[in-house]
Write a protein that holds these residues in place. Structure first.
Motif, PDB file in Angstrom:
ATOM      1  N   ASP A  82       8.431  13.898  -8.025  1.00  0.00           N
ATOM      2  CA  ASP A  82       8.931  12.706  -8.395  1.00  0.00           C
ATOM      3  C   ASP A  82       8.884  12.462  -9.869  1.00  0.00           C
ATOM      4  OD1 ASP A  82       9.479  12.331  -5.586  1.00  0.00           O
ATOM      5  OD2 ASP A  82       7.714  11.092  -5.290  1.00  0.00           O
ATOM      6  N   ARG A  83       7.917  12.775 -10.397  1.00  0.00           N
ATOM      7  CA  ARG A  83       7.738  12.456 -12.128  1.00  0.00           C
ATOM      8  C   ARG A  83       8.703  13.259 -12.675  1.00  0.00           C
ATOM      9  NH1 ARG A  83       2.420  13.157 -10.767  1.00  0.00           N
ATOM     10  NH2 ARG A  83       2.299  15.239 -12.329  1.00  0.00           N
ATOM     11  N   ALA A  84       8.907  14.350 -12.343  1.00  0.00           N
ATOM     12  CA  ALA A  84       9.811  15.430 -13.025  1.00  0.00           C
ATOM     13  C   ALA A  84      11.241  14.879 -13.060  1.00  0.00           C
ATOM     14  CB  ALA A  84       9.700  16.744 -12.316  1.00  0.00           C
ATOM     15  N   LEU A  85      11.652  14.101 -12.144  1.00  0.00           N
ATOM     16  CA  LEU A  85      13.156  13.573 -11.988  1.00  0.00           C
ATOM     17  C   LEU A  85      13.225  12.656 -12.873  1.00  0.00           C
ATOM     18  CD1 LEU A  85      13.209  13.120  -8.016  1.00  0.00           C
ATOM     19  CD2 LEU A  85      13.998  14.923  -9.169  1.00  0.00           C
ATOM     20  N   SER A  86      12.411  12.159 -13.572  1.00  0.00           N
ATOM     21  CA  SER A  86      12.686  11.308 -14.664  1.00  0.00           C
ATOM     22  C   SER A  86      12.209  12.013 -16.118  1.00  0.00           C
ATOM     23  CB  SER A  86      11.965  10.061 -14.541  1.00  0.00           C
ATOM     24  OG  SER A  86      10.615  10.208 -14.708  1.00  0.00           O
ATOM     25  N   LEU A  91       9.408  19.105 -20.847  1.00  0.00           N
ATOM     26  CA  LEU A  91       8.072  18.307 -20.195  1.00  0.00           C
ATOM     27  C   LEU A  91       8.186  18.792 -18.738  1.00  0.00           C
ATOM     28  CD1 LEU A  91       7.946  14.867 -21.822  1.00  0.00           C
ATOM     29  CD2 LEU A  91       7.241  16.872 -22.548  1.00  0.00           C
ATOM     30  N   ALA A  92       8.990  18.968 -18.111  1.00  0.00           N
ATOM     31  CA  ALA A  92       9.161  19.301 -16.497  1.00  0.00           C
ATOM     32  C   ALA A  92      10.081  20.409 -16.382  1.00  0.00           C
ATOM     33  CB  ALA A  92       9.248  17.992 -15.765  1.00  0.00           C
ATOM     34  N   PRO A  93       9.582  21.661 -16.784  1.00  0.00           N
ATOM     35  CA  PRO A  93      10.498  22.852 -16.571  1.00  0.00           C
ATOM     36  C   PRO A  93      11.240  22.996 -15.254  1.00  0.00           C
ATOM     37  CG  PRO A  93       8.820  23.535 -17.766  1.00  0.00           C
ATOM     38  CD  PRO A  93       8.387  22.105 -17.134  1.00  0.00           C
ATOM     39  N   ILE A  94      10.778  22.264 -14.186  1.00  0.00           N
ATOM     40  CA  ILE A  94      11.351  22.258 -12.922  1.00  0.00           C
ATOM     41  C   ILE A  94      12.873  21.614 -12.899  1.00  0.00           C
ATOM     42  CG2 ILE A  94      10.119  20.386 -11.883  1.00  0.00           C
ATOM     43  CD1 ILE A  94      11.117  23.628  -9.856  1.00  0.00           C
ATOM     44  N   GLN A  95      12.803  20.509 -13.690  1.00  0.00           N
ATOM     45  CA  GLN A  95      14.020  19.875 -13.984  1.00  0.00           C
ATOM     46  C   GLN A  95      15.213  20.666 -14.523  1.00  0.00           C
ATOM     47  OE1 GLN A  95      15.792  17.393 -13.358  1.00  0.00           O
ATOM     48  NE2 GLN A  95      14.656  15.771 -14.136  1.00  0.00           N
ATOM     49  N   ALA A  96      15.094  21.653 -14.983  1.00  0.00           N
ATOM     50  CA  ALA A  96      16.055  22.748 -15.413  1.00  0.00           C
ATOM     51  C   ALA A  96      16.784  23.347 -14.469  1.00  0.00           C
ATOM     52  CB  ALA A  96      15.602  23.863 -16.389  1.00  0.00           C
ATOM     53  N   VAL A  97      16.318  23.331 -13.273  1.00  0.00           N
ATOM     54  CA  VAL A  97      16.878  24.161 -12.129  1.00  0.00           C
ATOM     55  C   VAL A  97      17.132  23.125 -10.646  1.00  0.00           C
ATOM     56  CG1 VAL A  97      16.087  26.315 -12.961  1.00  0.00           C
ATOM     57  CG2 VAL A  97      14.662  25.092 -11.272  1.00  0.00           C
ATOM     58  N   LEU A  98      16.779  21.777 -10.976  1.00  0.00           N
ATOM     59  CA  LEU A  98      17.005  21.059  -9.785  1.00  0.00           C
ATOM     60  C   LEU A  98      18.339  20.825  -9.239  1.00  0.00           C
ATOM     61  CD1 LEU A  98      13.982  18.660  -9.969  1.00  0.00           C
ATOM     62  CD2 LEU A  98      14.232  20.290  -8.600  1.00  0.00           C
TER      63      LEU A  98
END
Length: 107
Positions: A82-86, A91-98
């Motif tokens: 949930d934090r990564a979504l914003s 800062l949140a590498p998972i965001q690059a593949v969501l």
């Protein structure tokens, strides 16, 4: 050779509580290059927390997979996601593949 086999048909990823995935750790030397739109297929990353360098598929290769799945377990990882979504991918590498990723979560 990896490039002739791309794109990946089915990608199954996990995510750490620090929002890393596939050895793409936040703040790691090499992350900026691994996140670049023109990154090579493979990226070398050097996390301070690990004794050895890591080799990972770059974010552009992971994100180009035909079917992407993320598996997370536990409330802490759900909160991290949930934090990564914003946050930006730096800062949140998972965001690059969501984008267009199916998320599988179990408490």
């Amino acid at each position: 050779l990896i490039a002739p086999e791309l794109p990946i048909s089915v990608l199954l990823l996990g995510m750490g509580g620090d929002m890393h995935t596939a050895s793409l750790f936040p703040g790691t030397m090499g992350l900026e290059e691994a996140l670049a739109p023109d990154a090579p297929v493979l990226s070398v990353l050097r996390p301070d927390s690990q004794p050895e360098a890591r080799v990972s598929l770059s974010a552009r290769v992971l994100d180009a997979a035909i079917a992407k799945h993320l598996v997370i377990i536990g409330e802490a990882k759900r909160e991290a996601l949930d934090r990564a979504l914003s946050l930006p991918p730096e800062l949140a590498p998972i965001q690059a593949v969501l984008s267009e990723t199916t998320i599988h979560w179990a408490p």
